[in-house]
Write an enzyme that holds these catalytic residues in place. Structure first.
Site, PDB file in Angstrom:
ATOM      1  N   ASP A  97       0.781  -1.234   0.000  1.00  0.00           N
ATOM      2  CA  ASP A  97       0.000   0.000   0.000  1.00  0.00           C
ATOM      3  C   ASP A  97       0.817   1.292   0.000  1.00  0.00           C
ATOM      4  O   ASP A  97       0.249   2.368   0.083  1.00  0.00           O
ATOM      5  CB  ASP A  97      -0.943  -0.014   1.209  1.00  0.00           C
ATOM      6  CG  ASP A  97      -2.049   1.039   1.122  1.00  0.00           C
ATOM      7  OD1 ASP A  97      -2.486   1.329  -0.001  1.00  0.00           O
ATOM      8  OD2 ASP A  97      -2.464   1.572   2.164  1.00  0.00           O
TER       9      ASP A  97
ATOM     10  N   CYS B 260     -26.540  -6.234  -7.753  1.00  0.00           N
ATOM     11  CA  CYS B 260     -26.515  -5.623  -6.416  1.00  0.00           C
ATOM     12  C   CYS B 260     -25.915  -4.218  -6.477  1.00  0.00           C
ATOM     13  O   CYS B 260     -24.900  -3.981  -7.133  1.00  0.00           O
ATOM     14  CB  CYS B 260     -25.694  -6.495  -5.468  1.00  0.00           C
ATOM     15  SG  CYS B 260     -25.550  -5.819  -3.797  1.00  0.00           S
TER      16      CYS B 260
ATOM     17  N   CYS C 127     -23.678  -1.302  -1.958  1.00  0.00           N
ATOM     18  CA  CYS C 127     -22.556  -0.455  -1.573  1.00  0.00           C
ATOM     19  C   CYS C 127     -22.681   0.953  -2.132  1.00  0.00           C
ATOM     20  O   CYS C 127     -22.232   1.929  -1.508  1.00  0.00           O
ATOM     21  CB  CYS C 127     -21.238  -1.092  -2.004  1.00  0.00           C
ATOM     22  SG  CYS C 127     -21.059  -1.344  -3.791  1.00  0.00           S
TER      23      CYS C 127
END
Length: 383
Positions: free
Chosen positions: A136, A193, A196
């Site tokens: 990261d 879906c 989120c």
């Protein structure tokens, strides 16, 4: 691939599991061109906000071979941080704040990187190969590589979704000169879906699979350094470091087991829905002590207290007014400015009195602007 290399990968995967990784896969040392195209479009649209490092090293991020020309394979690994309870049950308690699940335990950078180094060291010795590890903090497209390596797919919230671990994976990468057989890439299984996207408090998704970081609460509370857009502050609710809403509602989380989470990421009790009143009293020393070993420490006390003040303003708890007033005198302009906004929400009457007392001596332009904004809001309320 010969038997020796197959055995090597099998042993490596076993060692990865012993280090606490629950997901393992291998990607080739290059990404499909479309990954870089999507990245560059995102950057051109300015969706990365103040994260200028993403722009400055976009080419290296888009293709592992540009970052390291010798790379032949990328070993992608995932550690679970599945929470013991649904983060959404802690929402909107008024006197309490929410810290993202990933930051309630130890700093994942340290935990994941340590495990990666041990694995990479073993691989370098056994395969006589060059290795580099990333967590990261380098120009690496971990999510795209994770999908290519079969760990999961990039969901509509732009994070990796795993069939086994839901949306709760920390990713790490080992670049290596060893030529290893790549896995079969994961297929998108989000279907129709949109949970989120629908849950996002600030409408940070202009379209499925596209995140505008400038509206994302995680970006605003962690990466953004100055005053937060006044229009977004009321939408941030009680989030003071990161936001789990889009992750927490993912239906694939039903397969994620908290028992699979690495023990280092178990939440510290004091970081699960902490009292806003307690956090408003933090000076730099107390902040560093409370968040020792936590990723929260990286943003510094001033930015953190700014976030807490916004939560205080949204919480409507009159019991913190005195603490908010004290922070009107804070040395940090970003804290003073946020305190003005919080007080305007909690007690407009006290705000007007404080404005008369403090505005004349205020030298910082950003704080003076906050007084002007608050005064305008008060006039609108009075009408």
């Amino acid at each position: 691939m010969n038997r020796d290399k197959t055995n090597l990968v099998n042993i490596l995967e076993g060692r990865a599991k012993s280090e606490g990784f629950v997901a393992f896969g291998i990607a080739p040392g290059h990404l499909a061109p479309r990954a870089g195209e999507r990245l560059r479009q995102w950057l051109q649209e300015g969706c990365h906000g103040e994260m200028l490092w993403m722009e400055s090293r976009a080419d290296e991020r888009a293709n592992p071979e540009i970052l390291w020309p010798d790379v032949k394979s990328v070993i992608m690994l995932g550690m679970s941080y599945a929470p013991p309870q649904d983060p959404m049950v802690l929402a909107d308690q008024g006197d309490r704040a929410r810290i993202s699940v990933y930051a309630q335990g130890r700093d994942y950078h340290d935990v994941v990187k340590g495990a990666l180094k041990r694995l990479a060291g073993w691989l370098a010795h056994e395969a006589d190969a060059g290795v580099k590890v990333f967590v990261d903090t380098a120009p690496v497209m971990e999510k795209a590589l994770a999908q290519t390596a079969g760990l999961g797919w990039q969901g509509k919230h732009s994070n990796v979704v795993s069939r086994e671990h839901g949306s709760w994976l920390f990713l790490g990468a080992i670049y290596t000169t060893a030529e290893l057989e790549p896995a079969i890439a994961a297929e998108d299984s989000c279907g129709s879906c949109s949970a989120c996207l629908d849950i996002c408090p600030t409408n940070a998704f202009p379209a499925p699979y596209r995140l505008d970081a400038r509206r994302c609460i995680s970006y605003l509370t962690i990466e953004h350094k100055g005053p937060i857009d006044p229009e977004l502050r009321p939408l941030m609710g009680d989030h003071i470091y990161g936001c789990d809403d889009c992750l927490a509602v993912c239906p694939w989380n039903k397969f994620a087991e908290a028992a699979a989470a690495h023990k280092a990421f178990l939440p510290r009790a004091e970081l699960v829905a902490p009292q806003i009143a307690d956090l408003l009293t933090l000076d730099d020393a107390a902040f560093r002590k409370l968040f020792s070993g936590s990723p929260i420490k990286r943003i510094g006390r001033d930015r953190f207290v700014r976030n807490v003040l916004i939560a205080a303003g949204n919480g409507g708890n009159a019991g913190v007014i005195a603490q908010v007033e004290t922070l009107l005198h804070d040395p940090a302009p970003v804290v003073r400015g946020a305190a003005i906004w919080a007080l305007s929400r909690l007690s407009p009457e006290k705000l007007d009195r404080r404005r008369r007392e403090l505005l004349a001596d205020e030298q910082d332009p950003s704080v003076r602007a906050e007084w002007d904004i608050a005064a305008g809001d008060s006039e609108m309320t009075a009408r």
